[in-house]
Design an enzyme around this catalytic site. Sequence first.
Site, mmCIF file in Angstrom:
data_model
loop_
_atom_site.group_PDB
_atom_site.id
_atom_site.type_symbol
_atom_site.label_atom_id
_atom_site.label_comp_id
_atom_site.label_asym_id
_atom_site.label_seq_id
_atom_site.Cartn_x
_atom_site.Cartn_y
_atom_site.Cartn_z
ATOM 1 C CB VAL A 177 -14.256 -0.111 5.841
ATOM 2 C CG1 VAL A 177 -15.479 0.539 6.477
ATOM 3 C CG2 VAL A 177 -13.290 -0.610 6.912
ATOM 4 C CD GLU A 221 -3.577 -8.611 -2.224
ATOM 5 O OE1 GLU A 221 -4.496 -7.866 -2.594
ATOM 6 O OE2 GLU A 221 -3.672 -9.862 -2.209
ATOM 7 C CG HIS A 270 -4.313 -3.265 -1.245
ATOM 8 N ND1 HIS A 270 -5.410 -3.263 -2.088
ATOM 9 C CD2 HIS A 270 -3.932 -4.561 -1.152
ATOM 10 C CE1 HIS A 270 -5.679 -4.494 -2.478
ATOM 11 N NE2 HIS A 270 -4.792 -5.300 -1.922
ATOM 12 C CB CYS A 282 -8.002 1.343 -6.344
ATOM 13 S SG CYS A 282 -7.737 1.098 -4.578
#
Length: 444
Positions: free
Chosen positions: A26, A174, A248, A368
């Site tokens: 987003v 991922e 994620h 992240c």
Amino acid sequence: MAWQEVNFDGLVGPTHNYAGLSYGNVASASNRGQVANPLEGVLQGLDKAAHLRSLGLIQGVLPPHDRPHLSTLRAHGFTGSDAEILTEAWRSSPALIANVASSAAMWTANAATISPAPDTLDGRTHFTPANLAAMYHRSIEAPTTARILKVMFPEGERFTHHAPLEGGVHMGDEGAANHNRLCADYGEPGVELFVYGRGAFETAKELTYPGRQTMEASKALARQHGIKPGKALFVRQNPAAINAGAFHNDVVAVNNKNVFFYHEEAFTEVPKLQDTIRDAMDGTQVAFIEVPKAKVPLEDAVKSYLFNSQLVTVPGRKGMTLILPSEVKETPSTRLYVEELIATGGTIHHADYLDVRQSMRNGGGPACLRLRVALSDDDRAAMGGNTILDDARLETLRVWAKRHYRDRLMPDDLADPKLMEESFAALDELTQILQLGSVYDFQR
């Protein structure tokens, strides 16, 4: 022999920009086309790393990737000098340039999945670079990531490396963003929790956004890492979380040692998951901190990145510490929840807020930006390169960034051959600072 969890933070790259490439993210979509500040971004990242060092934690860095990735453009049939290739590719497809110039490799939680030695049958730490097959701009990262990790963690009696999973989106992997490790302490055998968004061969009609990690990919990782029997668990992420923008699992859950902090809507069948984890932990108590949606709506959790925080054990501090983006403090529901959590005096006693807005606007918070690796003192002594930070190296990196990085970048600037030259010069110098050798394609 002492063990610690070492955080390796990805450095924001010289081509950091807001191209909005990550479907399902987003923040990435909502900031598309805005002015980025690569210099501010890399300095914010270094400040975060410096803060963790100031707490007494061991902190390292991972370098950006070479962007634009000319090897990819050559594979697409573009020829000539570097400048000619860039100019012709931009003329042919600006969208292609946006993808091959992305600085998304800075989110090193997606670099690889890592199983530390105490968890594996052969007693070595296993590394598998993520194939990142779901998004084209990230799918080109694995070869460079593999070269960097092999320099830092040389193949041998302590470390072993595997090739990225083959199979495209059916075996989409991922990396550590969908992987948690629960343990009594970092050097003790742990339980590895692999979180997936869908089955490889199912339609998953309930998903609006793609479930990037597949169950089959997660199981393949556990097999090739040789995780001890009964210590690899597989759990499905709640489709509602993915549809809300939790592309994620680390957007809705984070853990440290035996503490698991997650949103009520993070997983399917949460009570069953808790029982499964307790059974696998063989008597080690697990503290489950489930954040109810009544206090923090899923949308607020995604917007603020409450769970895309780092949960760390700080020497000399009672309880654990959350390393949070400043957006959590600016979002009423998450600010109030964290205040209440700290006031209870439970397992989490501290909350440190940091400014990583350049990364946040592109959809990546503190979690992240870091790759966690549990290492013993002997493991760290066996490392290659020069990526563990001290005060001098931090200052060297700040000076390096100020010399090479721009303080303003728009997506259209990616067409500028001078930006490419600046980027390659910066990275060439960085590999010397970090003693990594020729890990980039333009150096080979």
